[in-house]
Design a protein around this motif. Structure first.
Motif, PDB file in Angstrom:
ATOM      1  N   LEU A 102       0.835  -1.216   0.000  1.00  0.00           N
ATOM      2  CA  LEU A 102       0.000   0.000   0.000  1.00  0.00           C
ATOM      3  C   LEU A 102       0.867   1.262   0.000  1.00  0.00           C
ATOM      4  O   LEU A 102       0.433   2.324  -0.460  1.00  0.00           O
ATOM      5  CB  LEU A 102      -0.931   0.005   1.222  1.00  0.00           C
ATOM      6  CG  LEU A 102      -2.024  -1.077   1.217  1.00  0.00           C
ATOM      7  CD1 LEU A 102      -2.713  -1.137   2.579  1.00  0.00           C
ATOM      8  CD2 LEU A 102      -3.060  -0.798   0.125  1.00  0.00           C
ATOM      9  N   VAL A 142      -2.307   0.424  -6.259  1.00  0.00           N
ATOM     10  CA  VAL A 142      -2.908   0.894  -5.004  1.00  0.00           C
ATOM     11  C   VAL A 142      -4.016   1.883  -5.356  1.00  0.00           C
ATOM     12  O   VAL A 142      -3.788   2.893  -6.027  1.00  0.00           O
ATOM     13  CB  VAL A 142      -1.856   1.565  -4.100  1.00  0.00           C
ATOM     14  CG1 VAL A 142      -2.483   1.919  -2.751  1.00  0.00           C
ATOM     15  CG2 VAL A 142      -0.648   0.659  -3.909  1.00  0.00           C
ATOM     16  N   LEU A 174      -5.464  -2.803  -2.491  1.00  0.00           N
ATOM     17  CA  LEU A 174      -4.657  -3.285  -3.611  1.00  0.00           C
ATOM     18  C   LEU A 174      -5.582  -3.852  -4.673  1.00  0.00           C
ATOM     19  O   LEU A 174      -6.598  -4.485  -4.364  1.00  0.00           O
ATOM     20  CB  LEU A 174      -3.687  -4.374  -3.135  1.00  0.00           C
ATOM     21  CG  LEU A 174      -2.585  -3.921  -2.178  1.00  0.00           C
ATOM     22  CD1 LEU A 174      -1.811  -5.107  -1.618  1.00  0.00           C
ATOM     23  CD2 LEU A 174      -1.628  -2.951  -2.879  1.00  0.00           C
TER      24      LEU A 174
END
Ligand code: NAD
Ligand code: GLY
Length: 354
Positions: free
Chosen positions: A237, A325, A335
């Protein structure tokens, strides 16, 4: 002094507080079993903070040897890294001795990688002096050098024993380098801390605000590193905006710095995610406002095709797919896997201003 524990194995602390550089030796002594410390920094940082760091280490009983290399990303290569290893060997550092990385992300990444390989691994500590290093690169144990084929292609996971951040050192940063770090701070707010995002939307940031922002960023990053130290899941992330950002850096011949490229990349991702129906709200205006307030450009100068081609040379690609992301809201990202053939169209959605 603020202390944020990073619960990996072995665990370590991130210490943040004004004046900590003067206490570097005392803070370091409990995590070092040997008495020799190799202080590594670039020529700019050595001139600004080398003497203070050295004196603080010596006052606590360390025998200090110092290695200085030319500043800048162009130094983050195998040749400079080799010189660091030779320096450690010439100074006869042993397995119980310590590397002290004093500087920005280039110093931390390269000195950390030298510590990871010298004698098959010795301890090191991070003393970040850029905002980017304070909030991101000094925490989490990713160390690397660049190869001719791309950035960070040779490296190791090697966690520091301690991170000591003195926000006073950020006072000497040129505005563009501070802005670069701000891009990553805004990114961290979008990933997991809406209050941090709000803080970064204040017109003027006081020193206390900056310290608060560093602490919040480190907490978010420490949490992700604890959940996914080896970067196979949630830690990814942290790559918000980095897939297009990597392409932008590459296409500019690295004239557009990393944080600035990530800022443009986050706008592409937010707009594309909204238009592709992957995000329930359009986060683009809020992200753009925050980035521009912090002195960053948000318009990408490249087209979707060239950007996709450049982005796909990045190591984040996994065979025929790529993990992107997606910002779903300020403070929440997920994701999303995309086939590589779809990337150009996805970027086009993010680039077309309509
Ligand atoms: P940097 O280390 O090159 O520092 C930027 C410039 O600021 C340099 O010229 C340096 O001499 C100067 N500088 C540093 N501290 C200063 C100070 N206090 N006052 C005045 N000048 C100062 O670059 P960076 O932006 O800190 O880091 C970028 C690097 O970090 C990249 O190589 C990137 O790949 C890496 N990175 C690593 C991670 C990780 O998890 N390991 C994460 C993000 C970025
Ligand atoms: N900067 C990305 C990471 O540490 O995973």
């Amino acid at each position: 002094m603020n202390r944020i524990p990073v619960k990996v194995s072995p665990p370590y602390d991130v210490l943040v507080g004004e004046g900590l550089l003067d206490r570097l030796g005392k803070l370091t002594a409990p995590v070092a079993s040997g008495r020799q410390a190799a202080l590594i920094s670039d020529d700019t940082v050595a001139g600004l903070y080398g003497r203070t760091a050295r004196q603080a280490l010596e006052a606590a009983g360390f025998q200090v040897c110092e290695h200085v290399f030319p500043h800048g990303e162009s130094s983050k290569n195998l040749a400079q890294w080799g010189q660091m290893l030779e320096f450690l060997a010439e100074n006869r550092l042993t397995r119980t001795d310590l590397v002290v990385a004093l500087g920005g992300g280039v110093t931390g990444d390269m000195a950390g990688f030298a510590a990871a390989c010298y004698l098959r691994g010795i301890a090191f500590i991070q003393v970040p002096t850029t905002l980017l290093a304070a909030i991101d690169s000094s925490v989490g144990g990713k160390t690397a050098v660049d190869l001719g084929a791309g950035k960070n292609l040779a490296g190791a996971f090697h966690q520091p024993r301690l991170v000591v951040c003195d926000p006073r050192t950020l006072d000497t940063l040129p505005p563009s380098i501070l802005a670069d770090g701000m891009a990553e701070a805004v990114k961290t707010g979008i990933i997991g801390d809406p209050e941090l995002f709000a803080l970064l939307n204040r017109k003027a940031l006081s020193r206390d605000d900056l310290t608060e922002a560093i602490l919040r960023c480190v907490r978010v990053k420490a949490g992700l590193v604890e959940r996914d130290e080896r970067d196979t899941g949630d830690r990814q992330l942290l790559n918000l905006g980095h897939t297009p950002g990597h392409g932008i850096e590459l296409l500019s011949g690295y004239a557009i710095p990393h944080g600035q490229a990530v800022a443009m990349g986050m706008i592409i991702m937010a707009r594309a995610a909204w238009r592709a129906g992957l995000s329930p709200e359009d986060t683009t205006p809020a992200i753009r406002d925050a980035l521009e307030l912090r002195g960053l450009e948000t318009a990408c100068p490249y087209g979707a095709r060239e950007l996709a081609q450049a982005a796909l040379s990045d190591k984040k690609r996994q065979g025929g797919s790529i993990a992107l992301v997606i910002p779903e809201a300020i403070g929440r990202c997920v994701l999303h896997t995309l086939q590589v053939e779809e990337l150009e169209d996805f970027f086009a959605l993010g680039l077309d201003a309509l």
